[in-house]
Design an enzyme around this catalytic site. Sequence first.
Site, PDB file in Angstrom:
ATOM      1  N   LYS A   1       0.135   4.261  -0.282  1.00  0.00           N
ATOM      2  CA  LYS A   1      -0.498   5.430   0.367  1.00  0.00           C
ATOM      3  C   LYS A   1      -0.267   6.689  -0.479  1.00  0.00           C
ATOM      4  CE  LYS A   1      -0.244   3.039   4.747  1.00  0.00           C
ATOM      5  NZ  LYS A   1      -0.183   3.087   6.199  1.00  0.00           N
TER       6      LYS A   1
ATOM      7  N   GLY B   1       2.774   2.370  10.782  1.00  0.00           N
ATOM      8  CA  GLY B   1       3.722   3.462  10.585  1.00  0.00           C
ATOM      9  C   GLY B   1       4.453   3.883  11.846  1.00  0.00           C
TER      10      GLY B   1
ATOM     11  N   GLU C   1      -4.992  -4.914  10.842  1.00  0.00           N
ATOM     12  CA  GLU C   1      -3.979  -3.877  10.998  1.00  0.00           C
ATOM     13  C   GLU C   1      -4.262  -3.105  12.281  1.00  0.00           C
ATOM     14  OE1 GLU C   1      -2.092  -2.592   7.108  1.00  0.00           O
ATOM     15  OE2 GLU C   1      -4.058  -1.678   7.018  1.00  0.00           O
TER      16      GLU C   1
ATOM     17  N   HIS D   1      -9.546   0.773   5.306  1.00  0.00           N
ATOM     18  CA  HIS D   1      -8.217   1.024   5.877  1.00  0.00           C
ATOM     19  C   HIS D   1      -8.343   1.988   7.060  1.00  0.00           C
ATOM     20  CE1 HIS D   1      -4.089   2.271   6.389  1.00  0.00           C
ATOM     21  NE2 HIS D   1      -3.763   1.145   5.787  1.00  0.00           N
TER      22      HIS D   1
ATOM     23  N   GLY E   1       5.028   1.452   4.649  1.00  0.00           N
ATOM     24  CA  GLY E   1       6.346   2.052   4.444  1.00  0.00           C
ATOM     25  C   GLY E   1       7.350   1.149   3.734  1.00  0.00           C
TER      26      GLY E   1
ATOM     27  N   ASN F   1       0.863  -1.185   0.000  1.00  0.00           N
ATOM     28  CA  ASN F   1       0.000   0.000   0.000  1.00  0.00           C
ATOM     29  C   ASN F   1       0.899   1.235   0.000  1.00  0.00           C
ATOM     30  OD1 ASN F   1      -1.810   2.044   0.485  1.00  0.00           O
ATOM     31  ND2 ASN F   1      -2.484   1.281   2.487  1.00  0.00           N
TER      32      ASN F   1
ATOM     33  N   SER G   1       3.776  -2.033  10.375  1.00  0.00           N
ATOM     34  CA  SER G   1       5.227  -2.062  10.583  1.00  0.00           C
ATOM     35  C   SER G   1       5.863  -3.411  10.236  1.00  0.00           C
ATOM     36  CB  SER G   1       5.579  -1.642  12.012  1.00  0.00           C
ATOM     37  OG  SER G   1       5.142  -0.311  12.249  1.00  0.00           O
TER      38      SER G   1
ATOM     39  N   GLU H   1      -6.695   4.455   7.954  1.00  0.00           N
ATOM     40  CA  GLU H   1      -6.569   5.894   7.647  1.00  0.00           C
ATOM     41  C   GLU H   1      -7.855   6.437   7.038  1.00  0.00           C
ATOM     42  OE1 GLU H   1      -2.952   5.135   5.582  1.00  0.00           O
ATOM     43  OE2 GLU H   1      -2.107   4.598   7.526  1.00  0.00           O
TER      44      GLU H   1
HETATM   45  P1  13P Z   1       3.146   0.422   7.721  1.00  0.00           P
HETATM   46  O1  13P Z   1       3.677  -0.865   7.115  1.00  0.00           O
HETATM   47  O2  13P Z   1       3.823   1.640   7.200  1.00  0.00           O
HETATM   48  O3  13P Z   1       3.059   0.340   9.196  1.00  0.00           O
HETATM   49  O4  13P Z   1       1.628   0.547   7.173  1.00  0.00           O
HETATM   50  C1  13P Z   1       0.781  -0.533   7.272  1.00  0.00           C
HETATM   51  C2  13P Z   1      -0.444  -0.223   6.504  1.00  0.00           C
HETATM   52  O5  13P Z   1      -1.225   0.646   6.873  1.00  0.00           O
HETATM   53  C3  13P Z   1      -0.678  -0.967   5.266  1.00  0.00           C
HETATM   54  O6  13P Z   1      -1.949  -0.730   4.747  1.00  0.00           O
END
Ligand code: 13P
Length: 258
Positions: A13, A178, A172, A100, A241, A11, A219, A102
């Site tokens: 983002k 993150g 998640e 998600h 990330g 992802n 993460s 976010e």
């Molecule tokens: P990170 O791997 O950056 O923690 O993000 C996870 C995520 O939200 C994948 O959709």
Amino acid sequence: MPTRKPFVGGNWKMNLNRAEARALAQSVASALANGPAVEAAVFPPFPYLSDVGEVLGKVPGNAVKLGAQDFYHQPNGAFTGEVSLAMLKDLGVQVVLVGHSERRHVIGECDVLINTKVRAALDAGLEVILCVGEKLEQRELGQTDAINAAQMVYGLAGVKPEQMSRVTIAYEPVWAIGTGKNATPADAQSAHRRLRETLIHGLFGQAVGEAVRIQYGGSVKAANAKELFTQPDIDGGLIGGASLKAEEFAAIVKAAAK
Ligand code: 13P
């Protein structure tokens, strides 16, 4: 017990520019071409979907699916700023993210909208990754499994058992996204098992519930992927990330091979 093919998504983002998105797609597809027995997908920002689809299509033996981070469920009309499923399919998108954290907690999407989107994407013939996960304060109150189950049950309301082969659940934990903190393999396994038990006993029965893939996200890095992915109910991951670096992402995908 059915064997579930592991599935790892990247992802991206709201990151990268056009040239970077093209280069990352090229490197990821090349690294995974004719690759491991793992399903992989990337989720670029909307403006780069077309470019990334084109790049993926040109890599011989490409095994990486094209995914979209979001969409609107209506077929067309006066929805300024939104993107329809037909538009995404037009660009070769095969799989979409819904729910998600976010979008839930930053943009403010609610369970009703999330369920509407899940059903619209499945009706449009796409695959769906439905994301669920608790916030830190909910975890501290011991509500992890209740939050996960509620988000999943709401999200899947009205979904038919025969559509579930196109649904992946992504667990998640919000506090792990993150932040560099990830659930321990044992904690993640426990949350995944409880989700699967809800699929089996609350929603769809044994055969469907055992066949649904449940990804872990939060993460995940090449360094911790293997210990997470070897847990019995963790069927790959959804990577933020670390999916922005081709080598790192390819290593994570390979770590999911059973
Ligand atoms: P990170 O791997 O950056 O923690 O993000 C996870 C995520 O939200 C994948 O959709």
